[in-house]
Each structure stands twice: as C-alpha cells, then as structure tokens.
Enzyme design. Structure first.
Site, mmCIF file in Angstrom:
data_model
loop_
_atom_site.group_PDB
_atom_site.id
_atom_site.type_symbol
_atom_site.label_atom_id
_atom_site.label_comp_id
_atom_site.label_asym_id
_atom_site.label_seq_id
_atom_site.Cartn_x
_atom_site.Cartn_y
_atom_site.Cartn_z
ATOM 1 N N CYS A 115 1.079 6.888 -1.889
ATOM 2 C CA CYS A 115 2.221 7.199 -1.012
ATOM 3 C C CYS A 115 3.000 8.430 -1.477
ATOM 4 O O CYS A 115 3.734 9.032 -0.689
ATOM 5 C CB CYS A 115 3.168 6.016 -0.921
ATOM 6 S SG CYS A 115 2.384 4.546 -0.262
ATOM 7 N N HIS A 251 10.468 8.174 1.463
ATOM 8 C CA HIS A 251 9.205 7.548 1.869
ATOM 9 C C HIS A 251 9.530 6.359 2.759
ATOM 10 O O HIS A 251 10.446 5.581 2.468
ATOM 11 C CB HIS A 251 8.442 7.099 0.621
ATOM 12 C CG HIS A 251 7.219 6.297 0.937
ATOM 13 N ND1 HIS A 251 6.308 6.697 1.884
ATOM 14 C CD2 HIS A 251 6.755 5.119 0.436
ATOM 15 C CE1 HIS A 251 5.341 5.802 1.953
ATOM 16 N NE2 HIS A 251 5.584 4.838 1.083
ATOM 17 N N ASN A 281 4.484 2.364 7.434
ATOM 18 C CA ASN A 281 4.197 3.102 6.196
ATOM 19 C C ASN A 281 2.906 3.899 6.376
ATOM 20 O O ASN A 281 1.818 3.320 6.426
ATOM 21 C CB ASN A 281 4.072 2.110 5.042
ATOM 22 C CG ASN A 281 3.852 2.801 3.706
ATOM 23 O OD1 ASN A 281 3.605 4.005 3.642
ATOM 24 N ND2 ASN A 281 3.929 2.036 2.633
HETATM 25 N N1 ACO Z 1 4.692 -12.604 8.962
HETATM 26 C C1 ACO Z 1 5.273 -13.789 8.721
HETATM 27 N N2 ACO Z 1 5.406 -14.315 7.505
HETATM 28 C C2 ACO Z 1 4.936 -13.593 6.467
HETATM 29 C C3 ACO Z 1 4.309 -12.353 6.641
HETATM 30 C C4 ACO Z 1 4.197 -11.869 7.953
HETATM 31 N N3 ACO Z 1 3.624 -10.668 8.236
HETATM 32 N N4 ACO Z 1 3.951 -11.874 5.438
HETATM 33 C C5 ACO Z 1 4.337 -12.790 4.539
HETATM 34 N N5 ACO Z 1 4.932 -13.828 5.146
HETATM 35 C C6 ACO Z 1 5.499 -15.035 4.543
HETATM 36 C C7 ACO Z 1 4.928 -15.312 3.189
HETATM 37 O O1 ACO Z 1 3.731 -16.060 3.298
HETATM 38 C C8 ACO Z 1 6.054 -16.123 2.542
HETATM 39 O O2 ACO Z 1 5.976 -17.440 3.005
HETATM 40 P P1 ACO Z 1 6.353 -18.696 2.032
HETATM 41 O O3 ACO Z 1 7.784 -18.456 1.659
HETATM 42 O O4 ACO Z 1 6.132 -19.859 2.918
HETATM 43 O O5 ACO Z 1 5.425 -18.577 0.888
HETATM 44 C C9 ACO Z 1 7.320 -15.529 3.139
HETATM 45 O O6 ACO Z 1 6.888 -14.812 4.316
HETATM 46 C C10 ACO Z 1 8.073 -14.589 2.202
HETATM 47 O O7 ACO Z 1 7.158 -13.653 1.644
HETATM 48 P P2 ACO Z 1 7.620 -12.566 0.632
HETATM 49 O O8 ACO Z 1 6.439 -11.807 0.169
HETATM 50 O O9 ACO Z 1 8.512 -13.168 -0.407
HETATM 51 O O10 ACO Z 1 8.539 -11.648 1.551
HETATM 52 P P3 ACO Z 1 9.429 -10.453 1.134
HETATM 53 O O11 ACO Z 1 10.806 -10.690 1.561
HETATM 54 O O12 ACO Z 1 9.206 -10.021 -0.287
HETATM 55 O O13 ACO Z 1 8.856 -9.294 2.060
HETATM 56 C C11 ACO Z 1 7.384 -7.387 1.930
HETATM 57 C C12 ACO Z 1 7.495 -8.916 1.936
HETATM 58 C C13 ACO Z 1 7.857 -6.862 3.281
HETATM 59 C C14 ACO Z 1 5.938 -6.990 1.709
HETATM 60 C C15 ACO Z 1 8.280 -6.810 0.831
HETATM 61 O O14 ACO Z 1 8.053 -7.486 -0.381
HETATM 62 C C16 ACO Z 1 8.060 -5.350 0.634
HETATM 63 O O15 ACO Z 1 8.333 -4.552 1.470
HETATM 64 N N6 ACO Z 1 7.606 -4.970 -0.565
HETATM 65 C C17 ACO Z 1 7.404 -3.586 -0.877
HETATM 66 C C18 ACO Z 1 5.987 -3.321 -0.767
HETATM 67 C C19 ACO Z 1 5.685 -2.113 0.074
HETATM 68 O O16 ACO Z 1 6.502 -1.553 0.748
HETATM 69 N N7 ACO Z 1 4.427 -1.766 0.012
HETATM 70 C C20 ACO Z 1 3.946 -0.714 0.773
HETATM 71 C C21 ACO Z 1 3.144 0.210 -0.056
HETATM 72 S S1 ACO Z 1 3.966 0.677 -1.479
HETATM 73 C C22 ACO Z 1 5.097 1.658 -1.008
HETATM 74 O O17 ACO Z 1 4.856 2.475 -0.226
HETATM 75 C C23 ACO Z 1 6.399 1.393 -1.585
#
Ligand code: ACO
Length: 324
Positions: A115, A251, A281
């Site tokens: 990224c 980003h 993204n």
């Molecule tokens: N739809 C519905 N539910 C979902 C989804 C979805 N698409 N994805 C995950 N869930 C559920 C999970 O299974 C979990 O359920 P549970 O509580 O029953 O186990 C619940 O939602 C919470 O999941 P978390 O992973 O804790 O959710 P979080 O609030 O951390 O959000 C996310 C997830 C959006 C991926 C976040 O952690 C994030 O943005 N992280 C940064 C990673 C990123 O941006 N990566 C991109 C590439 S790197 C970069 O460019 C920075």
C-alpha cells in the site's frame, strides 16, 4: 548552488467502469452495508473485469497526468511505478507502460511496497530529481488488488478495489517536495501478506493460493500507532508545524485509521481528503487517486501544503510533505 526541488506539475487517475456496491456484496457474501460502512467507511469499490490489467489503468492515469502537466512522454527521464499486482512477472509494469506511452529509452522500474508503493515511488523520484539525475519523472501507483481477493472471505473481500493514479514531477527552483520518509519492518510480514510466488511456489488451491491473508485488528493497531509517529517525523524533517498543513491526503484503507491520524495532527476532517467511501482500499493506487480527485475537484490549490502518507504490507510506511 540553489536547491533543486521536485514539483508536481500534473496529476491523473483511472478507475475500472464496473462498480460493486456493499449491497452487491450482500448478495454473495455474509456481510451487510451497515457493517462495512461502520467499520471501514467503504460504500463501494471499482473492480477490473476480466482482461483489464494494472497496466491498463496505469497507462490511462499516466496519459491524464502528462496531459495536465503539458509534458510529452518522449520528454520523460524516468518512470517509477508502485504496484504489488504487476501485469506479468517481467518485464515490469513500468516498462509495459513506458512502451505504450512511447517514452522508450528512459529508465523504468516497479517498486513493490504494497500500500505504500506510490509514496515510496514518489520518494525515489524526488531523490533522482534532487540529485540532478532526472528532470521530468512520471510516478504511478496502480493496482488490480481484487485479483488477489477471495470473494468468499468476508474479512477481506469487502475492503479492496482497483485503480491507478499518477503524477508528473519536474525539477524546479520552487518547492516542491520538502521531505519524504520511507520505512519498513519485515518482522510484521505475516500480519498482512500473500505468501505464494515464483520462488516459494504456488499452491494446489483456488487461484493457485494467490489471496490476501490479513489479521485486520492487529494491522489496525500497528497502522494507527505507526502513522502517528510518521506524521511527527515528517513535520520535523520538513521543519514545519501541523498548523502549516492545508491538506492531509492519507492512504485510503479505513476511515477510522484516517480519522485517528487527522486527530493526531489536530486537523478537522474538512482538511482531509477522503475517497475510501468510493474507491475502498486500492493499495498503491489509493494516495494518487485521492490526490487527483482533490486537484480536479478544486479542493487542492497551487501553493498549498500537502501531507501524503501510507501504510501497508511488509509492513511498509511512507510519507511526503510537499507544496503543490
Ligand atoms: N461483514 C460482517 N461481519 C464481519 C465482516 C464482514 N465483512 N468481517 C468480519 N466480520 C465479523 C467478524 O467475524 C467478527 O465477528 P465475531 O465478533 O462474531 O467474531 C466481527 O465482525 C468483528 O471483527 P473484527 O475483525 O474485530 O472487526 P474490526 O472492528 O477489527 O474491523 C477491519 C475489521 C475493518 C478489517 C479492521 O480491523 C481494519 O480495518 N483493520 C485494518 C486493516 C486494513 O485496513 N487492511 C487493509 C490493508 S492494510 C492497509 O492498507 C492499512
């Protein structure tokens, strides 16, 4: 001798025509528009159709940036292209784009910093210009990240999109890029990676095992902390205060990460360029897409100070502080 600065003289971008909304995703994966928007700020993403490649979008974005700058492809000394989804293994996508533009003869290479690829490429191009080696450089960030998406995996498939952005940098006695900061820590590789390839080998799995593996929550935490330190470091390197910034162009991975960085800088969201809602993204494409949107919509004006930053797989993180 007066210092040489690298100035952005033109921007461009390109997106696939096909748009996939959160409602579209609800049709084939167990997710909801509400979940995606509240966790990430994403409403839709552009997705390349079969046959469309990273190089296609890079080429279009490059053409638009050259046109905006009033520079001919034949005048370029260098093309640096950030991507983690090259068209083919080799030649580099930069070489493919160079040929299509008719810029043959100048140096051209890809940078793989996930990224952070575009901001890394910008940092490299800046050094080429400052050293006097190059006068007109094309810098591109381009991806077809959805080629690595497993559409059955809701944790990752909702996050990514395709697209490209480009800038033309020219040597100038006027600023210009003030500072760039580039970093990496390969110790974090397993939090966000795609661990197959030519040398390691591919797997007997769907898409040969080519898919994004991500520990979202951990990535989120490290990204916020690292970007906080990065913006401080960049301001210091440029000898500036946060109050002198006109725009933050981050980003576009997650609105919550963007908001955390803006808060650290004490910048209201009105001074932050946000396109994650429309583009999701796009990895190395995200910062130059956001920049081109900001320029063409009239938000960013000549003479304003912009802080560009990115964070991604590696981990890598990078920034540039510049006067537009
Ligand atoms: N739809 C519905 N539910 C979902 C989804 C979805 N698409 N994805 C995950 N869930 C559920 C999970 O299974 C979990 O359920 P549970 O509580 O029953 O186990 C619940 O939602 C919470 O999941 P978390 O992973 O804790 O959710 P979080 O609030 O951390 O959000 C996310 C997830 C959006 C991926 C976040 O952690 C994030 O943005 N992280 C940064 C990673 C990123 O941006 N990566 C991109 C590439 S790197 C970069 O460019 C920075």
């Amino acid at each position: 001798m007066a210092p040489i600065y690298a100035r952005i003289t033109g921007t461009g971008s390109a997106l696939p025509e096909r748009v996939l909304t959160n409602a579209d995703l609800e049709q084939f994966v167990d997710t909801s528009d509400e979940w995606i928007q509240s966790r990430t700020g994403i409403r839709q993403r552009h997705v390349a159709v079969e046959g469309q490649t990273t190089g296609d979008f890079a080429f279009l974005a490059a053409q638009r940036a050259l046109e905006a700058a009033g520079v001919k492809a034949s005048e370029l000394d260098l093309i640096v292209l950030g991507t983690t989804t090259p068209d083919i293994i080799f030649p580099s996508t930069a070489c493919l784009v160079q040929h299509r533009l008719g810029a043959n003869g100048c140096a051209a290479f890809d940078v793989n910093a996930a990224c952070s690829g575009f901001v890394y490429a910008l940092g490299i191009a800046d050094k080429f210009i400052r050293s006097g080696q190059s006068k007109k450089v094309l810098v591109i960030g381009a991806e077809t990240l959805t080629r690595m998406v497993d559409w059955s995996e809701r944790e990752t498939c909702v996050l990514f999109g395709d697209g490209a952005g480009a800038v033309v940098l020219e040597a100038s006695s006027e600023p210009g890029i003030y500072a760039t900061c580039l970093h990496a820590d390969g110790g974090y590789k397993e939090l966000l990676w795609n661990p197959v390839g030519v040398s390691v080998g591919f797997r007997d799995e769907p898409n040969h095992g080519v898919r994004i593996n991500m520990s979202g929550r951990e990535v989120f935490k490290v990204a916020v902390k690292t970007l906080d330190a990065l913006v401080e470091e960049t301001l210091k390197a440029a000898g500036m205060e946060a109050s002198q910034l006109d725009w933050l162009i981050p980003h576009q991975a997650n609105l919550r990460i963007i908001e955390a960085t803006a808060k650290r800088l004490n910048m209201p969201m009105e001074q932050v360029i946000v396109t994650v809602d429309k583009h999701a993204n796009t990895s190395a494409g995200s910062v130059p897409l956001a920049l081109d949107y900001a320029v063409r919509s009239g938000k960013v004006q000549r003479g304003q100070n912009l802080l560009l930053e990115a964070f991604g797989g590696g981990f890598t993180w990078a920034s540039a502080l510049l006067r537009y």
